[in-house]
Design an enzyme around this catalytic site. Structure first.
Site, PDB file in Angstrom:
ATOM      1  N   ASP A  67       0.815  -1.217   0.000  1.00  0.00           N
ATOM      2  CA  ASP A  67       0.000   0.000   0.000  1.00  0.00           C
ATOM      3  C   ASP A  67       0.848   1.267   0.000  1.00  0.00           C
ATOM      4  O   ASP A  67       2.061   1.223   0.202  1.00  0.00           O
ATOM      5  CB  ASP A  67      -0.959  -0.009   1.213  1.00  0.00           C
ATOM      6  N   ASN A 136      -7.312  -2.380  14.401  1.00  0.00           N
ATOM      7  CA  ASN A 136      -8.724  -2.603  14.040  1.00  0.00           C
ATOM      8  C   ASN A 136      -8.907  -3.848  13.166  1.00  0.00           C
ATOM      9  O   ASN A 136      -9.977  -4.081  12.623  1.00  0.00           O
ATOM     10  CB  ASN A 136      -9.298  -1.376  13.318  1.00  0.00           C
ATOM     11  N   HIS A 138      -7.231  -4.494  10.339  1.00  0.00           N
ATOM     12  CA  HIS A 138      -6.969  -4.348   8.898  1.00  0.00           C
ATOM     13  C   HIS A 138      -5.710  -5.111   8.489  1.00  0.00           C
ATOM     14  O   HIS A 138      -4.812  -5.338   9.295  1.00  0.00           O
ATOM     15  CB  HIS A 138      -6.920  -2.866   8.463  1.00  0.00           C
ATOM     16  N   GLU A 143      -9.616  -1.894   5.407  1.00  0.00           N
ATOM     17  CA  GLU A 143     -10.211  -1.516   6.683  1.00  0.00           C
ATOM     18  C   GLU A 143     -11.472  -2.346   6.942  1.00  0.00           C
ATOM     19  O   GLU A 143     -12.014  -2.967   6.000  1.00  0.00           O
ATOM     20  CB  GLU A 143     -10.577  -0.025   6.638  1.00  0.00           C
TER      21      GLU A 143
HETATM   22  C1  F6R Z   1       1.496  -1.366   6.075  1.00  0.00           C
HETATM   23  C2  F6R Z   1       0.262  -2.117   6.225  1.00  0.00           C
HETATM   24  C3  F6R Z   1      -0.501  -2.100   7.500  1.00  0.00           C
HETATM   25  C4  F6R Z   1       0.353  -2.430   8.727  1.00  0.00           C
HETATM   26  C5  F6R Z   1      -0.491  -2.386  10.002  1.00  0.00           C
HETATM   27  C6  F6R Z   1       0.357  -2.605  11.223  1.00  0.00           C
HETATM   28  O1  F6R Z   1       2.057  -1.562   4.797  1.00  0.00           O
HETATM   29  O2  F6R Z   1      -0.151  -2.711   5.291  1.00  0.00           O
HETATM   30  O3  F6R Z   1      -1.565  -3.029   7.416  1.00  0.00           O
HETATM   31  O4  F6R Z   1       0.945  -3.686   8.569  1.00  0.00           O
HETATM   32  O5  F6R Z   1      -1.145  -1.159  10.095  1.00  0.00           O
HETATM   33  O6  F6R Z   1       1.191  -1.492  11.388  1.00  0.00           O
HETATM   34  P1  F6R Z   1       2.346  -1.504  12.477  1.00  0.00           P
HETATM   35  O7  F6R Z   1       3.304  -2.552  12.099  1.00  0.00           O
HETATM   36  O8  F6R Z   1       2.950  -0.113  12.380  1.00  0.00           O
HETATM   37  O9  F6R Z   1       1.686  -1.763  13.786  1.00  0.00           O
END
Ligand code: F6R
Length: 241
Positions: A67, A136, A138, A143
């Protein structure tokens, strides 16, 4: 689904690196699906170390990132492109032409997303997709509410994700939209590894494990994949052990 609980984040990152290393040994031109965020920092440090120790060779490896924030490209320090170059790409021998990232500054996001889907297919699909999980539930920026059939597209970030990630945007407003691989795109990877480290992930990990596949916790859709490995540290596994 295989769940592996490691002593700590170092052990978790090192286990994931070993799986990646074995994959690249088996297939030099492996296609890796990569994530960004705090969870990935120890993994990319580890992969960089293994590369410096000459135990891994990325020269034929292709990468696809999950992403990117909509409106950002690599020139902004908060962009995922910059994160990837600083934490892994610049430090290893991954070739520029083998790196694929969504362009958050595209003027035609539909084309950008369709092209990305085609590029993944042309590369033969993703061999290993590495994922983190949001508080959450995701995965990538799929989301809550995302469909199991979703493909790469423009998504609106939830207020929870904005709360979690705005710490990275010190002097500017965090984008409210992102381009993200879809759940269907992720599920079409041959192998999926979900990483979660730290106590702040313990509640969502419990929900993820206890819940049937549901749009409310997009990560639960991963349970339908036949090669899913979940790597946790003891802190993230606190509520399930
Ligand atoms: C980032 C992504 C997100 C993160 C998730 C966890 O490329 O796809 O889904 O993996 O938000 O983020 P952290 O590792 O910062 O807790």
């Amino acid at each position: 689904m295989e769940i592996i609980i490691c002593e700590d984040v170092t052990a978790g990152a090192s286990l994931c690196s070993e799986i990646i290393m074995k994959q690249i040994k088996k297939k030099k031109n492996s296609v890796l699906g990569l994530a960004t965020g705090a969870t990935m920092v120890p993994l990319y440090k580890n992969l960089t170390k293994i590369y410096k120790d000459k135990k891994i060779n990325f020269s034929k490896v292709k990468t696809f990132n999950l992403d990117e924030y909509f409106g950002l490209d690599g020139s902004e320090k908060e962009s995922f492109r910059k994160f990837m170059y600083d934490s892994l790409f610049k430090k290893t021998n991954i070739k520029e032409q083998n790196i694929n990232l969504l362009n958050g500054k595209t003027s035609n996001w539909k084309k950008e997303c369709n092209d990305y889907e085609h590029k993944i297919k042309r590369a033969g699909g993703i061999d290993i997709q590495i994922l983190g999980i949001g508080t959450n539930g995701h995965i990538a920026f799929n989301e809550p509410g995302s469909s199991i059939n979703s493909k790469t597209r423009l998504v609106k970030l939830t207020s929870q994700t904005i709360r979690d990630n705005k710490k990275y945007f010190k002097n500017k407003k965090m984008p409210e939209y992102a381009l993200s691989m879809g759940i269907k795109t992720i599920l079409s990877s041959k192998k999926v590894i979900l990483l979660a480290f730290g106590e702040n992930k313990s509640k969502i990990i419990k929900k993820f494990l206890e819940s049937k596949p549901t749009k409310n916790i997009p990560a639960t859709f991963l349970k339908s994949h036949d090669d899913l490995t979940v790597i946790l540290d003891k802190k993230a596994a606190k509520l399930i052990t």
